[in-house]
Scaffold this motif. Structure first.
Motif, PDB file in Angstrom:
ATOM      1  N   GLU A  24     121.889  -4.371 148.107  1.00  0.00           N
ATOM      2  CA  GLU A  24     120.985  -5.394 147.564  1.00  0.00           C
ATOM      3  C   GLU A  24     119.550  -5.171 148.022  1.00  0.00           C
ATOM      4  OE1 GLU A  24     124.200  -9.039 147.048  1.00  0.00           O
ATOM      5  OE2 GLU A  24     123.077  -8.841 148.931  1.00  0.00           O
ATOM      6  N   SER A  25     119.377  -4.722 149.266  1.00  0.00           N
ATOM      7  CA  SER A  25     118.019  -4.456 149.757  1.00  0.00           C
ATOM      8  C   SER A  25     117.402  -3.248 149.059  1.00  0.00           C
ATOM      9  CB  SER A  25     118.037  -4.224 151.271  1.00  0.00           C
ATOM     10  OG  SER A  25     118.740  -3.035 151.601  1.00  0.00           O
ATOM     11  N   ALA A  26     118.258  -2.386 148.483  1.00  0.00           N
ATOM     12  CA  ALA A  26     117.761  -1.231 147.729  1.00  0.00           C
ATOM     13  C   ALA A  26     117.417  -1.612 146.292  1.00  0.00           C
ATOM     14  CB  ALA A  26     118.796  -0.111 147.732  1.00  0.00           C
ATOM     15  N   GLY A  27     117.627  -2.892 145.930  1.00  0.00           N
ATOM     16  CA  GLY A  27     117.219  -3.371 144.609  1.00  0.00           C
ATOM     17  C   GLY A  27     118.332  -3.489 143.588  1.00  0.00           C
ATOM     18  N   PHE A  28     119.580  -3.279 143.996  1.00  0.00           N
ATOM     19  CA  PHE A  28     120.695  -3.367 143.053  1.00  0.00           C
ATOM     20  C   PHE A  28     121.149  -4.824 142.891  1.00  0.00           C
ATOM     21  CE2 PHE A  28     120.993   1.017 144.591  1.00  0.00           C
ATOM     22  CZ  PHE A  28     121.125   1.703 143.393  1.00  0.00           C
ATOM     23  N   LEU A  66     129.124   0.768 141.394  1.00  0.00           N
ATOM     24  CA  LEU A  66     128.156   1.080 142.444  1.00  0.00           C
ATOM     25  C   LEU A  66     128.883   1.271 143.769  1.00  0.00           C
ATOM     26  CD1 LEU A  66     125.154   1.234 143.395  1.00  0.00           C
ATOM     27  CD2 LEU A  66     125.289  -1.241 143.786  1.00  0.00           C
ATOM     28  N   VAL A  67     128.578   2.366 144.471  1.00  0.00           N
ATOM     29  CA  VAL A  67     129.148   2.627 145.794  1.00  0.00           C
ATOM     30  C   VAL A  67     128.022   3.032 146.732  1.00  0.00           C
ATOM     31  CG1 VAL A  67     131.458   3.295 145.026  1.00  0.00           C
ATOM     32  CG2 VAL A  67     129.656   5.025 145.143  1.00  0.00           C
ATOM     33  N   THR A  96     125.139   5.555 143.148  1.00  0.00           N
ATOM     34  CA  THR A  96     125.207   5.492 144.602  1.00  0.00           C
ATOM     35  C   THR A  96     123.977   4.788 145.147  1.00  0.00           C
ATOM     36  OG1 THR A  96     124.062   7.587 145.035  1.00  0.00           O
ATOM     37  CG2 THR A  96     126.444   7.686 144.637  1.00  0.00           C
ATOM     38  N   VAL A  97     124.168   4.039 146.234  1.00  0.00           N
ATOM     39  CA  VAL A  97     123.037   3.384 146.892  1.00  0.00           C
ATOM     40  C   VAL A  97     122.173   4.434 147.578  1.00  0.00           C
ATOM     41  CG1 VAL A  97     122.356   1.734 148.672  1.00  0.00           C
ATOM     42  CG2 VAL A  97     124.325   1.242 147.195  1.00  0.00           C
ATOM     43  N   ILE A  98     122.823   5.300 148.363  1.00  0.00           N
ATOM     44  CA  ILE A  98     122.098   6.376 149.047  1.00  0.00           C
ATOM     45  C   ILE A  98     121.624   7.399 148.010  1.00  0.00           C
ATOM     46  CG2 ILE A  98     122.289   8.260 150.721  1.00  0.00           C
ATOM     47  CD1 ILE A  98     124.301   6.587 152.253  1.00  0.00           C
ATOM     48  N   ASN A  99     120.357   7.669 148.003  1.00  0.00           N
ATOM     49  CA  ASN A  99     119.713   8.630 147.099  1.00  0.00           C
ATOM     50  C   ASN A  99     119.665   8.167 145.644  1.00  0.00           C
ATOM     51  OD1 ASN A  99     119.169  10.324 149.219  1.00  0.00           O
ATOM     52  ND2 ASN A  99     120.854  11.722 148.820  1.00  0.00           N
ATOM     53  N   ASN A 100     120.229   6.974 145.341  1.00  0.00           N
ATOM     54  CA  ASN A 100     120.132   6.400 143.995  1.00  0.00           C
ATOM     55  C   ASN A 100     120.536   7.402 142.913  1.00  0.00           C
ATOM     56  OD1 ASN A 100     119.613   4.444 142.056  1.00  0.00           O
ATOM     57  ND2 ASN A 100     117.414   4.875 141.963  1.00  0.00           N
ATOM     58  N   LEU A 101     121.703   8.011 143.096  1.00  0.00           N
ATOM     59  CA  LEU A 101     122.201   8.974 142.110  1.00  0.00           C
ATOM     60  C   LEU A 101     122.934   8.243 140.991  1.00  0.00           C
ATOM     61  CD1 LEU A 101     123.643  11.700 144.515  1.00  0.00           C
ATOM     62  CD2 LEU A 101     121.425  11.704 143.362  1.00  0.00           C
ATOM     63  N   THR A 102     122.858   8.796 139.785  1.00  0.00           N
ATOM     64  CA  THR A 102     123.520   8.201 138.621  1.00  0.00           C
ATOM     65  C   THR A 102     124.347   9.265 137.910  1.00  0.00           C
ATOM     66  OG1 THR A 102     121.726   6.604 138.288  1.00  0.00           O
ATOM     67  CG2 THR A 102     123.194   7.007 136.424  1.00  0.00           C
ATOM     68  N   PHE A 103     125.606   8.928 137.628  1.00  0.00           N
ATOM     69  CA  PHE A 103     126.486   9.831 136.896  1.00  0.00           C
ATOM     70  C   PHE A 103     127.039   9.085 135.685  1.00  0.00           C
ATOM     71  CE2 PHE A 103     126.860  11.038 141.403  1.00  0.00           C
ATOM     72  CZ  PHE A 103     126.359  12.329 141.327  1.00  0.00           C
TER      73      PHE A 103
END
Length: 212
Positions: A24-28, A66-67, A96-103
């Motif tokens: 949530e702190s990362a904006g999700f 989201l993981v 992913t939260v870390i590095n904000n990767l999207t697949f």
């Protein structure tokens, strides 16, 4: 379209709320949280976990899974790779939260598909190698503790890190994270992180001596 946050908490001192707060702190924006507790990412396939299995029924085309990092899906190369590929096949976006990767499976360009699949394979392999690094650290700590068994009446100073912090530090260092990044993610001092990095077996043995 919903965003479902999935967390795997394998030990009692790992914190589900911390994982969610980090997202949530990362904006999700999270619509629902689903978690599996006390489940190994190495020996239990994602589809065999109670709530991992449920996600295949819960998630719909257009939803987002989201993981915190791909290792929450598992620490086995084939399982992580196949799980992400199956969700993409169903039209679910994995982030992913870390590095904000999207697949996702939206692209039809073969070059983009190749790059995406190669990255999935690399991250799945990294998840397994990290698990093996943690296991090796545990073996080294156990061996050291046994070697000093006659002296274990004196435990020494209690570790300034928990089992979860130790495992997370080993995992992040295996991913070549900087000391500053590890400190921010785990809340540990730089001194504690350096000890875990440079004296891993001794750091693991200290946890064992204290029953942690």
């Amino acid at each position: 379209m919903a965003t479902i946050f999935y967390a795997r908490v394998s030990t009692v001192d790992q914190n589900l709320e911390h994982q969610q707060a980090q997202a949530e702190s990362a904006g999700f924006k999270i619509d629902r949280v689903v978690a599996d507790h006390g489940v190994s990412g190495v020996s239990t396939r994602f589809a065999d976990r109670p709530n991992g299995k449920r996600l295949f029924d819960i998630l719909r085309e257009g939803d987002t899974l989201l993981v915190r990092w791909v290792d929450r899906l598992g620490r086995n190369y084939s399982d992580v790779r196949d799980t992400i590929q199956e969700f993409m096949r169903r039209g679910v976006v994995v982030r992913t939260v870390i590095n904000n990767l999207t697949f996702d499976g939206a692209t039809k360009d073969p070059m983009q598909q190749a790059v995406r699949d190669a990255l999935i394979g690399f991250l799945a392999a990294a998840a397994q190698s990290t698990a093996e690094a943690i296991k090796e650290a545990q073996r080294g700590g156990i061996a050291l503790a046994k070697a000093n068994e006659s002296e274990l009446k004196y435990k020494g100073r209690k570790p300034s890190y928990s089992r979860a912090q130790f495992d997370n530090t080993v995992a992040l260092l295996a991913q070549s994270a900087s000391i500053s990044a590890v400190a921010a993610a785990t809340g540990l001092s730089r001194q504690a992180i350096y000890r875990i990095r440079d004296e891993r077996a001794a750091a693991e043995a200290s946890l064992i001596n204290w029953g942690m």
